[in-house]
Enzyme design. Structure first.
Site, PDB file in Angstrom:
ATOM      1  CD  GLN A 263      85.768 139.114  65.151  1.00 38.85           C
ATOM      2  OE1 GLN A 263      84.652 139.584  65.297  1.00 38.85           O
ATOM      3  NE2 GLN A 263      86.536 139.577  63.988  1.00 38.85           N
ATOM      4  CG  HIS A 406      82.706 144.921  64.991  1.00 41.69           C
ATOM      5  ND1 HIS A 406      83.379 143.682  64.510  1.00 41.69           N
ATOM      6  CD2 HIS A 406      82.472 144.531  66.435  1.00 41.69           C
ATOM      7  CE1 HIS A 406      83.483 143.022  65.562  1.00 41.69           C
ATOM      8  NE2 HIS A 406      82.786 143.590  66.666  1.00 41.69           N
ATOM      9  CG  ASN A 432      81.950 142.124  70.067  1.00 43.64           C
ATOM     10  OD1 ASN A 432      81.936 141.961  68.967  1.00 43.64           O
ATOM     11  ND2 ASN A 432      82.820 143.004  70.706  1.00 43.64           N
TER      12      ASN A 432
END
Ligand SMILES: *[C@@H]1O[C@H](CO)[C@@H](O)[C@H](O)[C@H]1NC(C)=O
Ligand SMILES: *[C@@H]1O[C@H](CO)[C@@H](O)[C@H](O)[C@H]1NC(C)=O
Length: 465
Positions: A263, A406, A432
């Site tokens: 990201q 998160h 993740n």
């Protein structure tokens, strides 16, 4: 009379040969450049010949005498600090814990010689006046030893920091910034130490790409933002399958998980969590693993905040309203907010029918997951800043389950037996969105069964057409 003059001449000649030509006189100007130069020369010579890395920081000259010989012989009493600072990353100004010493040195200056100055003698004692002589010497040894240990630690830390910089190709805009980052890095090492000492699983914490970031800066790498929470939830309750879950399960083995994405420094985790879920359930339903677009969500989902964060449940609703989501290839990731929404409806491959809240019971989550696909979850990512590998089981103190910040994806689960104590550690396998260099090739394993870091409190999935 004649004889005396003759003798005087002989003596002067002899002393001349032996480079002794005058008496000792006191130095009036103790801040004279040459005198201070001689003092600093003496200190740096002591530094250089020390078998450790202590740095002596000049403070001032207390008393100075000189004798003209072949050159000038200086007798100086120097006030100085034994500094624990590291030479490369911090300015060497004495700290409150740095001890002050008085060094009596003898330096000869012979500008015409190759070796222009030479330290002939030195003797240093701590500046405390109330110590008796013997005690002084003992304290000096102890002080020097302590200072050496501190210095050694500092050197070690500086070396680690250098390695960290190289490994993560960190570049800073200035020397000042480098020093600031070194201080943050130092603070983070203390947090890492605390985490490791209190770890209840097998996790190893240490330097990651984020080891030079403050907690505040680290926020930009997460992005679950509760301020986007909608009043009435649109989630439906999932139906949990009757049969119990298999011992272990991993959707990565069933071609339902795309490679780990990154990201960047945009709070877009919520979008990655959602595309991960969609990729899974879509591939299970249609037998084709496609990568879906996070950027389309950043640009077009007005229920969420782009790089300021968002929530998966809003994103499902937004995708439903937008008419579907395009693939990564058709709508590639830029990692920036504030871009124009540009949907091509013919490319909206995945369409959402429903979205479900799974359960807060981790056994039920496993049952649903093994049957239906990877699930989107919220988590408190505090300890993930320094996670390297293993099954992470931090104490609640480090990872408040109520502070979700998160969004990630559970793709499976398993159990690890610890080698020494044979302790059973059930874990979730979490995908993740921080690239493959983070964690276990981009994955996080976290303890399963006691709601560690709140991983069981926001578990959702879309149902696709
Ligand atoms: C997944 O596949 C790997 C090898 O590719 C295997 O070692 C592992 O046991 C599998 N896990 C599950 C849960 O099927
Ligand atoms: C959450 O969103 C609000 C509103 O856009 C924003 O002001 C805030 O900075 C965001 N928080 C984080 C942690 O990004």
């Amino acid at each position: 009379m004649k004889c005396a003059i003759f003798l005087g001449f002989i003596l002067a000649f002899a002393y001349g040969q032996h480079r002794i030509t005058g008496g000792i006189s006191s130095i009036e100007d103790l801040e004279d450049e040459t005198v201070v130069g001689a003092a600093n020369f003496a200190l740096s010579t002591l530094d250089a010949y020390d078998d450790d890395d202590n740095k002596r920081v000049f403070s001032k000259i207390i008393k100075g005498r000189k004798q003209v010989v072949a050159g000038i012989l200086y007798y100086l009493d120097i006030s100085m600090f034994m500094s624990s600072c590291s030479e490369s990353f911090t300015e060497c100004t004495p700290g409150p814990e740095d001890r002050q010493f008085i060094c009596s040195v003898k330096v000869i200056s012979q500008p015409w010689m190759e070796e222009k100055m030479k330290l002939i003698d030195s003797h240093c004692v701590p500046a405390d006046k109330d110590n008796r002589h013997m005690k002084k010497n003992r304290n000096l040894k102890k002080e020097v030893k302590n200072s050496r240990n501190e210095k050694k630690e500092e050197k070690k830390l500086a070396r680690r920091f250098k390695k960290f910089l190289a490994e993560h190709k960190k570049l800073y805009s200035s020397r000042r910034e480098m020093q600031r980052r070194f201080e943050i890095y130092r603070q983070n090492q203390n947090i890492i130490k605390e985490l490791q000492e209190n770890e209840q699983g097998t996790a190893v914490y240490g330097d990651t790409f984020f080891a030079d970031l403050t907690q505040e800066e680290f926020q930009y790498h997460k992005g679950l933002n509760m301020s986007y929470k909608r009043q009435e939830t649109l989630l439906k309750k999932a139906v949990i399958p009757k049969q119990s879950a298999p011992e272990e399960f991993d959707w990565r083995n069933k071609s339902a998980v795309t490679p780990v994405k990154n990201q960047g420094s945009c709070g877009s985790c919520w979008a990655f969590s959602v595309t991960g879920n969609l990729e899974g359930v879509y591939s299970i339903k249609h037998g084709e693993l496609l990568s879906f677009s996070e950027q389309e969500l950043l640009d077009c989902d007005k229920l969420d905040g782009g790089c300021n964060g968002g929530l998966p449940e809003n994103a499902y609703k937004a995708i439903e309203d937008l008419g579907g989501l395009e693939t990564e290839d058709d709508y590639p990731y830029k990692g920036r907010g504030g871009q124009k929404c540009s949907i091509d409806s013919s490319e909206q491959i995945v369409k959402i029918k429903d979205f479900l809240e799974i359960s807060q019971n981790e056994e039920e989550i496993a049952q649903w997951l093994a049957e239906n696909g990877p699930v989107s979850v919220g988590i408190n990512a505090n300890v993930m800043q320094f996670y390297r590998r293993g099954v992470s089981h931090p104490k609640k103190f480090f990872c408040n389950p109520k502070n979700l910040d998160h969004g990630v994806l559970i793709v499976g689960y398993g159990t690890e037996i610890t080698p020494v104590k044979q302790k059973v550690l059930p874990y979730w396998i979490v995908k993740n969105s921080w690239g493959t260099r983070w964690g276990e090739q981009g994955y996080y394993r976290v303890y399963r069964g006691d709601g560690t870091c709140g991983i069981n409190t926001m578990v959702t999935s879309a149902v696709v057409e």
